[in-house]
Design a protein around this motif. Structure first.
Motif, PDB file in Angstrom:
ATOM      1  N   ALA A 130      -2.112  -1.958  -8.337  1.00 40.52           N
ATOM      2  CA  ALA A 130      -2.303  -0.976  -7.270  1.00 40.52           C
ATOM      3  C   ALA A 130      -1.716   0.376  -7.666  1.00 40.52           C
ATOM      4  N   VAL A 131      -0.556   0.361  -8.304  1.00 36.69           N
ATOM      5  CA  VAL A 131       0.066   1.613  -8.753  1.00 36.69           C
ATOM      6  C   VAL A 131      -0.828   2.312  -9.779  1.00 36.69           C
ATOM      7  N   LEU A 178       0.826  -1.201   0.000  1.00 31.36           N
ATOM      8  CA  LEU A 178       0.000   0.000   0.000  1.00 31.36           C
ATOM      9  C   LEU A 178       0.865   1.257   0.000  1.00 31.36           C
ATOM     10  N   PHE A 179       1.913   1.249   0.810  1.00 31.14           N
ATOM     11  CA  PHE A 179       2.802   2.412   0.894  1.00 31.14           C
ATOM     12  C   PHE A 179       3.551   2.630  -0.422  1.00 31.14           C
ATOM     13  N   VAL A 180       4.134   1.575  -0.970  1.00 34.81           N
ATOM     14  CA  VAL A 180       4.896   1.691  -2.218  1.00 34.81           C
ATOM     15  C   VAL A 180       3.978   2.105  -3.366  1.00 34.81           C
ATOM     16  N   SER A 181       2.800   1.513  -3.434  1.00 35.64           N
ATOM     17  CA  SER A 181       1.871   1.828  -4.519  1.00 35.64           C
ATOM     18  C   SER A 181       1.378   3.263  -4.437  1.00 35.64           C
ATOM     19  N   ALA A 182       1.126   3.748  -3.210  1.00 34.53           N
ATOM     20  CA  ALA A 182       0.675   5.131  -3.046  1.00 34.53           C
ATOM     21  C   ALA A 182       1.771   6.114  -3.463  1.00 34.53           C
ATOM     22  N   LEU A 183       3.008   5.829  -3.070  1.00 35.36           N
ATOM     23  CA  LEU A 183       4.113   6.701  -3.462  1.00 35.36           C
ATOM     24  C   LEU A 183       4.303   6.706  -4.980  1.00 35.36           C
TER      25      LEU A 183
END
Length: 273
Positions: A149-150, A83-88
């Motif tokens: 997700a990205v 979730l964190f990597v995809s949001a960034l």
């Protein structure tokens, strides 16, 4: 007024029928877990049996609690990281211009067309070269990079966060990370919940990757543990079905708690994407 009440009652009736239709398989799964294995082949069971305790003992005798814990912590860590990597990444693709941006975006989108099974051999070789075979790292690190997700979060952020608002934040002295944490993330909560549930479900149900990278029984996840129930002479389907019912509980809890945010994220994402 009478017609409105009739329409409302009809809508509730249709929703009730859909709910019953959707929950019926789970009901039969619970019922089948209360019978002796051989009784499952004698016909459809509508009422609970008397063999629940024995099936429970069979499931727990396989150290099911350890496997449950393995799946839970793997799914939570992999989902939070993803979730964190995809949001960034989605934020970067949506709001910044940089070299090779379009090419990188094409690579991300292109990976969606490649089945995971196609790269399985290369994945196993890579994990072996990195010394991660027979550990949980292959189940945690790779899922943190999810192309869908990205792409989903990029599409959501692109229209949910106006560029003018970001410029105002910069004029007030906000840095890029502060904009991301305090302005972007709170405004894309429905999309984050949607991606969280999708990533968690994918990690929780993952069977193929653990099958090829894990050889130690104490490292098994729930899908592997369920497949190993029974012995070489007998498949205990009743115990397996009871284990499946237990494995479904976290998924049902997450969907019950976050159902409104999930529906809102799917609807808004489908319109904005």
């Amino acid at each position: 007024m009478t017609i409105q009440r009739l329409n409302k009652g009809l809508m509730y009736l249709i929703m009730l029928l859909f709910a019953v239709f959707s929950l019926t398989p789970f009901y039969f799964m619970l019922i089948m877990g209360t019978y002796v294995n051989e009784d499952l082949f004698t016909g459809l069971k509508l009422l609970p049996g008397t063999y629940l305790l024995e099936n429970w003992k069979t499931v727990m005798a396989t150290d099911f609690a350890r496997f449950y814990g393995n799946s839970l912590y793997i799914a939570i860590i992999a989902t939070a990281g993803g979730l964190f990597v995809s949001a960034l990444a989605g934020f970067a693709f949506a709001k910044y211009d940089f070299k090779l941006k379009n090419m990188l975006l094409l690579v991300v989108i292109g990976t969606l067309a490649v089945p995971n099974q196609l790269g399985l051999i290369g994945f196993v070789v890579e994990m072996k070269w990195m010394g991660m075979i027979n550990s949980h790292w292959p189940l945690i690190l790779p899922p943190m990079v999810n192309a869908f997700a990205v792409f989903w979060l990029m599409s959501f952020i692109k229209t949910a966060i106006p560029n003018e608002v970001m410029e105002s934040c910069r004029m007030d002295g906000c840095g890029e990370l502060r904009i991301f944490w305090q302005m972007v993330l709170p405004n894309i909560t429905p999309a984050l919940v949607t991606i969280f549930l999708i990533l968690f479900l994918h990690s929780w149900n993952n069977y193929l990757v653990p099958l090829v990278v894990l050889n130690k029984a104490e490292l098994y996840t729930i899908p592997l543990a369920i497949s190993m129930l029974g012995n070489m002479y007998r498949n205990d389907y009743a115990a397996k079905i009871l284990a499946l019912a237990l494995a479904t509980v976290p998924v049902l809890i997450f969907f019950a708690v976050f159902s409104k945010s999930l529906i809102r994220g799917l609807m808004v994402g489908s319109v904005k994407g």
